[in-house]
Design a protein around this motif. Structure first.
Motif, PDB file in Angstrom:
ATOM      1  N   SER A   1     -43.669  30.107 -70.544  1.00 39.08           N
ATOM      2  CA  SER A   1     -44.907  30.017 -71.132  1.00 39.08           C
ATOM      3  C   SER A   1     -44.679  29.751 -72.658  1.00 39.08           C
ATOM      4  O   SER A   1     -45.426  29.668 -73.459  1.00 39.08           O
ATOM      5  CB  SER A   1     -45.656  31.246 -70.669  1.00 39.08           C
ATOM      6  N   GLN A   2     -43.318  29.883 -73.183  1.00 35.21           N
ATOM      7  CA  GLN A   2     -43.201  30.099 -74.610  1.00 35.21           C
ATOM      8  C   GLN A   2     -42.773  28.633 -75.051  1.00 35.21           C
ATOM      9  O   GLN A   2     -42.317  28.593 -76.161  1.00 35.21           O
ATOM     10  CB  GLN A   2     -42.263  31.203 -74.736  1.00 35.21           C
TER      11      GLN A   2
ATOM     12  N   LEU B   1     -42.381  25.639 -63.087  1.00 33.24           N
ATOM     13  CA  LEU B   1     -41.394  26.640 -63.332  1.00 33.24           C
ATOM     14  C   LEU B   1     -41.868  27.961 -63.154  1.00 33.24           C
ATOM     15  O   LEU B   1     -42.964  27.991 -63.052  1.00 33.24           O
ATOM     16  CB  LEU B   1     -40.715  26.524 -64.874  1.00 33.24           C
ATOM     17  N   TRP B   2     -40.853  28.600 -62.419  1.00 36.22           N
ATOM     18  CA  TRP B   2     -41.398  30.005 -62.033  1.00 36.22           C
ATOM     19  C   TRP B   2     -41.770  30.704 -63.144  1.00 36.22           C
ATOM     20  O   TRP B   2     -40.757  31.043 -64.084  1.00 36.22           O
ATOM     21  CB  TRP B   2     -40.326  30.749 -61.211  1.00 36.22           C
ATOM     22  N   ALA B   3     -42.828  31.150 -63.109  1.00 41.89           N
ATOM     23  CA  ALA B   3     -43.580  31.890 -64.382  1.00 41.89           C
ATOM     24  C   ALA B   3     -42.784  33.210 -64.828  1.00 41.89           C
ATOM     25  O   ALA B   3     -42.830  33.788 -65.998  1.00 41.89           O
ATOM     26  CB  ALA B   3     -44.984  32.080 -64.575  1.00 41.89           C
ATOM     27  N   HIS B   4     -42.381  33.914 -63.714  1.00 39.68           N
ATOM     28  CA  HIS B   4     -41.691  35.087 -63.775  1.00 39.68           C
ATOM     29  C   HIS B   4     -40.278  35.332 -64.390  1.00 39.68           C
ATOM     30  O   HIS B   4     -39.568  36.307 -64.590  1.00 39.68           O
ATOM     31  CB  HIS B   4     -42.012  36.240 -62.879  1.00 39.68           C
ATOM     32  N   MET B   5     -39.528  33.880 -64.304  1.00 49.00           N
ATOM     33  CA  MET B   5     -38.251  34.006 -64.783  1.00 49.00           C
ATOM     34  C   MET B   5     -37.988  33.217 -66.120  1.00 49.00           C
ATOM     35  O   MET B   5     -38.721  32.509 -66.442  1.00 49.00           O
ATOM     36  CB  MET B   5     -37.558  33.275 -63.533  1.00 49.00           C
TER      37      MET B   5
ATOM     38  N   GLN C   1     -35.835  32.129 -72.942  1.00 45.75           N
ATOM     39  CA  GLN C   1     -37.344  32.147 -73.021  1.00 45.75           C
ATOM     40  C   GLN C   1     -37.992  31.976 -71.916  1.00 45.75           C
ATOM     41  O   GLN C   1     -37.081  31.564 -70.816  1.00 45.75           O
ATOM     42  CB  GLN C   1     -37.713  30.908 -73.969  1.00 45.75           C
ATOM     43  N   PHE C   2     -39.137  32.344 -71.950  1.00 43.90           N
ATOM     44  CA  PHE C   2     -39.986  32.363 -70.512  1.00 43.90           C
ATOM     45  C   PHE C   2     -40.613  30.887 -70.569  1.00 43.90           C
ATOM     46  O   PHE C   2     -41.074  30.403 -71.709  1.00 43.90           O
ATOM     47  CB  PHE C   2     -40.951  33.402 -70.330  1.00 43.90           C
TER      48      PHE C   2
ATOM     49  N   GLN D   1     -40.692  22.470 -71.226  1.00 41.39           N
ATOM     50  CA  GLN D   1     -40.651  22.735 -69.836  1.00 41.39           C
ATOM     51  C   GLN D   1     -40.327  21.849 -68.882  1.00 41.39           C
ATOM     52  O   GLN D   1     -39.648  22.026 -67.694  1.00 41.39           O
ATOM     53  CB  GLN D   1     -42.443  23.209 -69.368  1.00 41.39           C
TER      54      GLN D   1
END
Lengths: 265, 298
Positions: A157-158, A110-114, A154-155, A164
């Protein structure tokens, strides 16, 4: 039920013909044929290094085979040359293929910044030029469908690994693809989280989605696939229905493999 | 701007004396020289960022000569002490410009420009011309300083940005390609936004060094805060309106506090920025959720 020969009037989505892939001197794929017809669920099994992931990655041209043809919805990929390497020459065709063969990765990617929802709607909006509002609505629906509708904002990483991966499946579905490619979708998950992802994949199989799944999970292969392909050392050693492959195993190599994975019978 | 009671400084005492002293025209020049520092920062920072991007892109270019240029630029500047570069670049630029003007404006003079160790150009070629106002000289010196700062710090920024672009995990970019994005879409939508996470610590460090390097202006003859602190702090005999002993200690202490304040504020600012651009949102202060790794098992 399965028509993997592609000769019984079913509609082939993606055909791989005589695929050869080499890294320097190492030949990973030594002439593979694979046809996924509409509605097929194909499981690619085999030990690590057998070339199954490479084969899957050839299907959407993340890897470029040096030899062989790739035919997507009846259109053969046209090749050009760049720095002496074969490379797809038609950018539109490449984009057409990739947007229609959406991929689910082992590490989710998953794109981590979105946020989760942004991940799902990113390609539909930037690549497919969908209306953002509509894409968002559909993205929420899909996240509901895979059971994480409450995680939209949520992002990655959460989220847990299982969440995910379900988000990644929703992202793949948002492309409304002709076929889905799964690259060991459950390998990075512990058993509990694995189960929730397997349930989603099973539901997709029941919907009649065309899927190619690379997996180490023999139960997943047996349960959801209608055609199983066993790869070893870059060649197809055995293939057939799950019953043929798992219950009436012919080749000694596959028997050995199934014994080693403890999934025999 | 001076106060009414300041008319005759010799009659003043205590805080009245001090308030008048601190408002002398020279002190006002001292205060405005702080603006010179801010102007330098305000102009240099964006230019450095631009040069940094250009340098990083050059280093990544598929065109070999451009790649060479990028590598030579960054490694050359990195290998030279800053102070030498700050001394070299303005003089070199100055001579280059004057040499060019000499060739254009005084084509009749056949005498060589370099005569032994002398650099002689015709009067019309002088930069700035000899009849120019003092502020033009200051502006010219300041401009050369900006260029020198930009070249040096641009090289560092190019290294930082290049490294940050490399640091973005490959699978993030591959996934974007797998979903049909073109090269430029991959760059704009995934590569660039994620790059900041890796670039910000380096860039914030660079900013601090840039702030702390601003007194080099003094070295280039610009009348900056260091120049004025030395001028005003030096002992003043009774010949001056406001005589005082050597107060340079206090003036430099003021500069010290100024720089500490500036870097402290910058630190706070960058902490916020880093938080905002953090790829791993669970690690940012805005969230109370425990940290987890991006992409478990990597």
């Amino acid at each position: 039920m399965n028509s993997n020969t592609g000769s019984t009037g079913s509609v082939p989505v993606i055909e791989l013909r005589n695929i050869h892939k080499k890294y320097d001197d190492l030949e990973v794929l030594k002439g593979i044929d694979l046809v996924a017809n509409k509605g097929d669920v194909i499981a690619l099994i085999g030990s690590s290094g057998s070339g199954k992931s490479t084969l899957l990655r050839c299907a959407n041209l993340l890897e470029i085979p040096q030899q062989g043809d790739i035919i997507f919805q009846g259109q053969a990929v046209t090749w050009g040359k760049k720095k002496g390497q074969r490379t797809p020459s038609d950018k539109n065709q490449l984009q057409q293929m990739r947007t229609n063969l959406s991929m689910v990765f082992q590490q989710f990617n998953l794109w981590a910044h979105m946020t989760v929802l942004q991940n799902v709607v990113e390609a539909p909006i930037t690549v497919l030029k969908q209306n953002p509002a509509e894409a968002n609505n559909r993205g929420r629906e899909l996240l509901d469908k895979v059971g994480i509708g409450d995680k939209c904002d949520q992002f990655p990483s959460q989220l847990s690994g299982g969440q995910q991966q379900r988000a990644a499946i929703a992202r793949a579905l948002a492309m409304n693809p002709a076929a889905m490619l799964f690259d060991e979708p459950t390998s990075a998950l512990d058993p509990e989280l694995e189960a929730e992802v397997v349930r989603v994949i099973q539901a997709l199989a029941l919907e009649g989605r065309t899927m190619i799944i690379v997996t180490h999970d023999m139960k997943l292969a047996y349960d959801v696939a209608n055609h199983v392909i066993f790869l070893h050392d870059g060649v197809i050693v055995e293939q057939g229905t799950p019953d043929e492959v798992f219950k009436n195993t012919r080749s000694p190599r596959l028997q050995q493999f199934l014994a080693a994975t403890g999934q025999e019978g | 701007m001076s106060l009414q009671y300041c008319a005759d400084p010799s009659l003043l005492h205590g805080w009245q004396w001090l308030s008048c002293y601190l408002l002398t025209p020279k002190h006002q020049l001292f205060y405005t020289s702080f603006l010179v520092v801010f102007a330098l920062l305000a102009i240099t920072a964006p230019v450095v960022l631009l040069l940094g991007f250009a340098g990083a892109m050059a280093k990544r270019s598929s065109f070999l000569p451009l790649r060479w240029f990028g590598s030579i630029y960054t490694s050359m500047v990195r290998g030279v002490p800053d102070v030498i570069f700050f001394l070299f670049v303005p003089i070199a630029l100055d001579q280059l410009v004057e040499y060019a003007r000499h060739k254009i404006k005084c084509p009749d003079i056949t005498a060589p420009v370099y005569q032994g160790s002398d650099f002689i150009v015709c009067a019309a070629a002088k930069m700035p011309t000899s009849n120019a106002d003092a502020w033009v000289h200051q502006l010219w010196g300041f401009s050369l300083a900006v260029i020198a700062f930009s070249i040096v710090f641009g090289a560092f920024a190019a290294n930082t940005i290049h490294g940050a672009l490399q640091a973005v995990p490959h699978n993030q970019l591959e996934t974007a390609r797998a979903y049909g994005m073109s090269d430029s879409q991959v760059f704009r939508r995934v590569h660039l936004p994620q790059m900041w996470t890796y670039a910000l610590p380096g860039l914030s460090n660079l900013w601090m060094i840039l702030v702390k390097a601003t007194p080099l202006l003094f070295l280039l003859g610009v009348e900056d805060i260091v120049y004025w602190a030395r001028e005003l702090g030096g002992a003043k005999t009774s010949y001056f309106e406001y005589p005082h002993p050597d107060w340079r200690l206090w003036y430099f202490l003021a500069l010290l506090v100024f720089y500490l304040l500036l870097t402290w504020l910058s630190g706070k600012f960058f902490a916020r920025l880093t938080d905002k651009f953090s790829v791993d949102k669970s690690r940012s202060k805005a969230n109370s959720i425990k940290p987890t790794l991006i992409g478990i098992g990597r």
